[in-house]
Design a protein around this motif. Structure first.
Motif, PDB file in Angstrom:
ATOM      1  N   TYR A 119       0.864  -1.183   0.000  1.00 13.06           N
ATOM      2  CA  TYR A 119       0.000   0.000   0.000  1.00 13.06           C
ATOM      3  C   TYR A 119       0.895   1.226   0.000  1.00 13.06           C
ATOM      4  O   TYR A 119       2.043   1.164   0.438  1.00 13.06           O
ATOM      5  CB  TYR A 119      -0.998   0.013   1.160  1.00 13.06           C
ATOM      6  N   GLY A 120       0.356   2.334  -0.498  1.00 13.69           N
ATOM      7  CA  GLY A 120       1.068   3.601  -0.496  1.00 13.69           C
ATOM      8  C   GLY A 120       0.315   4.579   0.399  1.00 13.69           C
ATOM      9  O   GLY A 120      -0.259   4.185   1.420  1.00 13.69           O
ATOM     10  N   ASN A 121       0.309   5.848  -0.022  1.00 12.80           N
ATOM     11  CA  ASN A 121      -0.270   6.913   0.795  1.00 12.80           C
ATOM     12  C   ASN A 121      -1.730   6.749   1.173  1.00 12.80           C
ATOM     13  O   ASN A 121      -2.162   7.238   2.212  1.00 12.80           O
ATOM     14  CB  ASN A 121      -0.138   8.236   0.029  1.00 12.80           C
ATOM     15  N   GLN A 122      -2.499   6.087   0.335  1.00  9.51           N
ATOM     16  CA  GLN A 122      -3.931   5.948   0.652  1.00  9.51           C
ATOM     17  C   GLN A 122      -4.164   4.805   1.636  1.00  9.51           C
ATOM     18  O   GLN A 122      -5.279   4.608   2.101  1.00  9.51           O
ATOM     19  CB  GLN A 122      -4.757   5.717  -0.622  1.00  9.51           C
ATOM     20  N   LYS A 123      -3.120   4.058   1.967  1.00  6.94           N
ATOM     21  CA  LYS A 123      -3.217   2.934   2.918  1.00  6.94           C
ATOM     22  C   LYS A 123      -4.379   2.000   2.588  1.00  6.94           C
ATOM     23  O   LYS A 123      -5.182   1.680   3.458  1.00  6.94           O
ATOM     24  CB  LYS A 123      -3.361   3.459   4.363  1.00  6.94           C
ATOM     25  N   TYR A 179      -4.541   7.791  -8.382  1.00  9.82           N
ATOM     26  CA  TYR A 179      -3.794   7.230  -7.258  1.00  9.82           C
ATOM     27  C   TYR A 179      -3.342   5.811  -7.593  1.00  9.82           C
ATOM     28  O   TYR A 179      -4.035   5.079  -8.296  1.00  9.82           O
ATOM     29  CB  TYR A 179      -4.687   7.144  -6.010  1.00  9.82           C
ATOM     30  N   GLY A 180      -2.198   5.440  -7.049  1.00 10.06           N
ATOM     31  CA  GLY A 180      -1.764   4.057  -7.200  1.00 10.06           C
ATOM     32  C   GLY A 180      -0.990   3.771  -8.475  1.00 10.06           C
ATOM     33  O   GLY A 180      -0.756   2.624  -8.827  1.00 10.06           O
ATOM     34  N   ASP A 181      -0.596   4.828  -9.186  1.00 11.77           N
ATOM     35  CA  ASP A 181       0.197   4.631 -10.422  1.00 11.77           C
ATOM     36  C   ASP A 181       1.550   3.999 -10.152  1.00 11.77           C
ATOM     37  O   ASP A 181       2.142   3.402 -11.039  1.00 11.77           O
ATOM     38  CB  ASP A 181       0.431   5.971 -11.128  1.00 11.77           C
TER      39      ASP A 181
HETATM   40 MG    MG Z   1      -1.287   5.442  -3.413  1.00 15.71          MG
END
Ligand code: MG
Ligand code: ATP
Ligand code: ATP
Ligand code: ATP
Ligand code: MG
Ligand code: MG
Lengths: 112, 112, 112
Positions: free
Chosen positions: A36-40, A86-88
């Motif tokens: 996961y990244g920033n959006q968790k 998001y999520g690229d």
């Molecule tokens: Mg993200």
């Protein structure tokens, strides 16, 4: 030398491989990870119920390249893989002390 | 400290593990990856048809060691794993800032 | 920036993820590996027979963070994951040259 660690959605693997071939990166290591990244993670609907998806399947592509190739490859990935959503994905850059080709015993950039 | 990232054909895993044990490397992380090197895959025959195999299964063995052990291990891998054929594998060497043993909280070489 | 590479028993994955979220690490890459540490595997009994288990399944959790967050996260993992038994796990720390968010093209800490 540098290692680029490129983390993208699995459906972007072919596009990343093509960019690396066009840029004449000499090799890759590909593995499946969860992340996961920033959006968790995010919330998903399944049969009428909301639930939290915390880990998403991603593909990690690693390539070791001469230092001066890094910028070209990074810029091309950003411009071609970027969808604006998001999520690229992410690219992490590391220093590499040495590379060795086992067949020949060559060291350093000769071994790439 | 250094990390050696050793990528070989799956059938060479046992030989690499033996070398690491003989050299008294203290631990390993092993994962399955797909990869290609300089030949960018190769052409294979299957039931009379040629097709391109772009990604091959490889094993990645990582070991974190004191800096001064790196040369011995690398030389031994090159001399014992080398078959003279393409695809014998690669070793990448990275610097390691710190190591921590979770059981004791030790840091640095003590933690290896 | 730093990369923490945290290797623990699979049953500790949730605890590690919670610590990382509490410490506001922005992302993780999780993979399944096989490994051994200082004990080089151990002896197990199965149906009355002793045999050697050389590789154990482990989980590798990688997170890229601003340099100054490393100590807090490491200390928290050591204090909360530590059971006092062999095999509690390891943390390796690496320097990271750059990070890039593919969606925006941001570089460096902004991209974390
Ligand atoms: Mg993200
Ligand atoms: N700080 C990080 N540390 C380790 N891995 C990360 C980090 N950030 C992202 N990743 C990995 O990259 C994958 C893709 O991340 P993602 O593209 O969502 O990044 P992001 O920073 O959230 O950007 P965006 O806001 O565009 O979604 C994640 O699933 C994770 O595996
Ligand atoms: N530059 C590189 N970056 C990342 N991974 C690489 C690189 N070169 C090789 N690898 C990895 O190592 C594996 C084995 O590579 P290989 O032994 O074919 O290297 P090579 O440079 O092509 O040498 P040879 O000419 O002897 O085949 C590849 O499948 C790939 O996963
Ligand atoms: N030096 C090392 N290099 C690479 N990986 C390692 C190293 N030491 C440990 N690991 C990885 O971490 C995992 C957990 O190791 P472990 O907790 O057993 O470390 P240890 O040094 O043996 O500590 P302890 O004595 O507390 O068991 C191993 O299975 C292995 O995958
Ligand atoms: Mg090759
Ligand atoms: Mg141990």
């Amino acid at each position: 030398m540098r290692k680029l660690e490129i983390i993208v959605k699995p459906e972007k693997l072919e596009a990343v491989k093509e960019i690396l071939e066009e840029c004449e990166a000499n090799g890759v290591m590909i593995s499946n990870i969860m992340g996961y990244g920033n959006q968790k993670g995010y919330t998903k609907m399944y049969r009428g119920t909301k639930y939290n998806v915390n880990l998403l399947p991603k593909v990690k592509v690693e390539t070791v390249i001469p230092k001066e190739m890094a910028k070209t490859i990074i810029d091309k990935i950003v411009s071609e893989i970027n969808t604006g959503n998001y999520g690229d994905g992410k690219i992490f850059v590391y220093d590499v002390e040495d590379a060795v080709r086992i067949r020949t015993g060559e060291h350093g950039q000769e071994a790439l």
